[in-house]
Write an enzyme that holds these catalytic residues in place. Structure first.
Site, short mmCIF file in Angstrom:
data_model
loop_
_atom_site.label_atom_id
_atom_site.label_comp_id
_atom_site.label_asym_id
_atom_site.label_seq_id
_atom_site.Cartn_x
_atom_site.Cartn_y
_atom_site.Cartn_z
N HIS A 39 0.84 -1.20 0.00
CA HIS A 39 0.00 0.00 0.00
C HIS A 39 0.87 1.24 0.00
CE1 HIS A 39 -4.06 1.79 0.58
NE2 HIS A 39 -3.31 2.83 0.89
N CYS A 40 0.97 1.86 -1.15
CA CYS A 40 1.70 3.12 -1.28
C CYS A 40 1.12 3.89 -2.46
CB CYS A 40 3.20 2.88 -1.46
SG CYS A 40 3.60 1.80 -2.85
N HIS A 41 1.45 5.16 -2.52
CA HIS A 41 0.91 6.04 -3.55
C HIS A 41 2.04 6.75 -4.28
CE1 HIS A 41 -2.96 5.60 -1.45
NE2 HIS A 41 -2.32 5.92 -0.34
N ARG A 132 -9.94 0.58 -5.95
CA ARG A 132 -10.18 1.09 -4.61
C ARG A 132 -11.54 1.78 -4.55
NH1 ARG A 132 -6.58 5.25 -0.84
NH2 ARG A 132 -6.72 4.02 1.07
N HIS A 189 -5.90 -0.30 6.03
CA HIS A 189 -5.52 0.35 7.28
C HIS A 189 -6.26 -0.23 8.50
CE1 HIS A 189 -3.64 2.89 4.44
NE2 HIS A 189 -4.64 3.74 4.25
N ASP A 256 1.98 2.90 3.29
CA ASP A 256 1.07 4.03 3.06
C ASP A 256 1.85 5.29 2.67
OD1 ASP A 256 -1.40 5.28 2.80
OD2 ASP A 256 -1.42 6.00 4.86
#
Length: 301
Positions: A39-41, A132, A189, A256
């Site tokens: 999970h990263c952007h 998502r 999360h 994240d």
């Protein structure tokens, strides 16, 4: 573990989006070969990839190069990049990051119900394997039941997963809907429980029931978002430990990065890695969490 100003920043009560650390430190915990950040952007550069019109979140640039620099320091080899609400359904930034990953990355899209098959083909070919869905009105429009049905049908047809970003109360409110989606589901999360709420135990129990269904997974990300305590975030680590013990084969972990809309204490990503040892204490535990589970979840090789 000694904390210092480089490891943990006190952001106070207000939401803050910090720029990436230009010199991320190496954690004291070595990750297994093939470890995933699930999970990263990637955001920007905005000069090339503008914010979406009307975006409700506009964090600073956190580019594919910034993410690569971080992962090199952390010992992470593969990545699931989640499209940011800052860019909405304009996936050029995600497609660019996937291309630069040369097959090492997978992606999660933000779709509208009007998405075309041609657009889906482009995303899938690039490495997108999920979508998502936000249940947080502050970030994005909450889908209607009909829109959610349409998105679920897309996921089933392409063997994509559905990633749900919701708050703890939504786990109880939407438990039956989540259980009936008919596709792999992952809850972001740790469902962002309010650990100060008297209903926290009931919401956690609902999440555990969903995990028992076999097609629902959970991300052990955002520990600092969940915690109502300062570091070492004992209350949220306890939740991660409970989830891992209950369904060790259906938990995933992510940084994240770049931690948009953080508040309270936010630690460095190296410190986030070091916390893993508290709920995945052995090398075998960490290999399952960081390598085996992601490969199974994504049907990847």
């Amino acid at each position: 573990m000694r904390l210092n100003d480089h490891d943990v920043v006190d952001l106070g009560p207000h939401e803050v989006s910090l720029p990436p650390d230009p010199e991320p430190r190496r954690p004291t915990l070595a990750l297994p070969p093939g470890a995933w950040d699930m999970h990263c952007h990637v955001i920007g550069p905005v000069s090339r990839f503008p914010y979406a019109r009307g975006a409700r979140s506009t964090p600073p640039d956190a580019t594919a190069e910034d993410l690569g620099r971080l992962h090199a320091a952390l010992g992470i080899e593969r990545t699931l990049i989640v499209q940011s609400v800052a860019h909405g359904s304009d996936h050029r930034v995600l497609l660019d990051a996937l291309r630069k990953g040369e097959g090492r990355h997978r992606g999660v899209a933000l779709l509208t119900p009007e998405v075309t098959e041609a657009e889906l083909d482009v995303l899938h070919e690039a490495g997108v394997r999920g979508m998502r869905v936000h249940f947080l009105p502050a970030l994005a429009e909450v889908p209607t039941p009909g829109e959610l049905d349409r998105l679920a049908a897309i996921a089933r047809a392409r063997d994509w997963h559905i990633e749900l970003h919701l708050m703890g109360a939504d786990v109880l409110d939407h438990e039956d809907v989540i259980a009936s989606l008919g596709a792999r589901v992952v809850i972001d999360h740790m469902a962002r429980f309010d650990l100060a709420s008297s209903a926290a135990d009931a919401r956690l129990a609902a999440l555990l029931r969903l995990l028992d269904a076999g097609h629902v997974w959970v991300k052990l990300s955002g520990i600092d978002r969940l915690s109502i305590e300062p570091p070492p975030f004992t209350d949220a680590v306890d939740v991660a430990r409970t989830l891992t013990a209950h369904a060790p084969e259906r938990v995933l972990w992510g940084t994240d990065f770049p931690h948009p809309q953080s508040r309270g204490w936010t630690p460095s990503d190296a410190y986030r890695v070091e916390l893993i040892e508290q709920f995945a204490p052995t090398e075998a535990d960490r290999r399952r969490l960081l390598v085996e589970n992601p490969l199974t979840f994504l049907n990847a090789t």
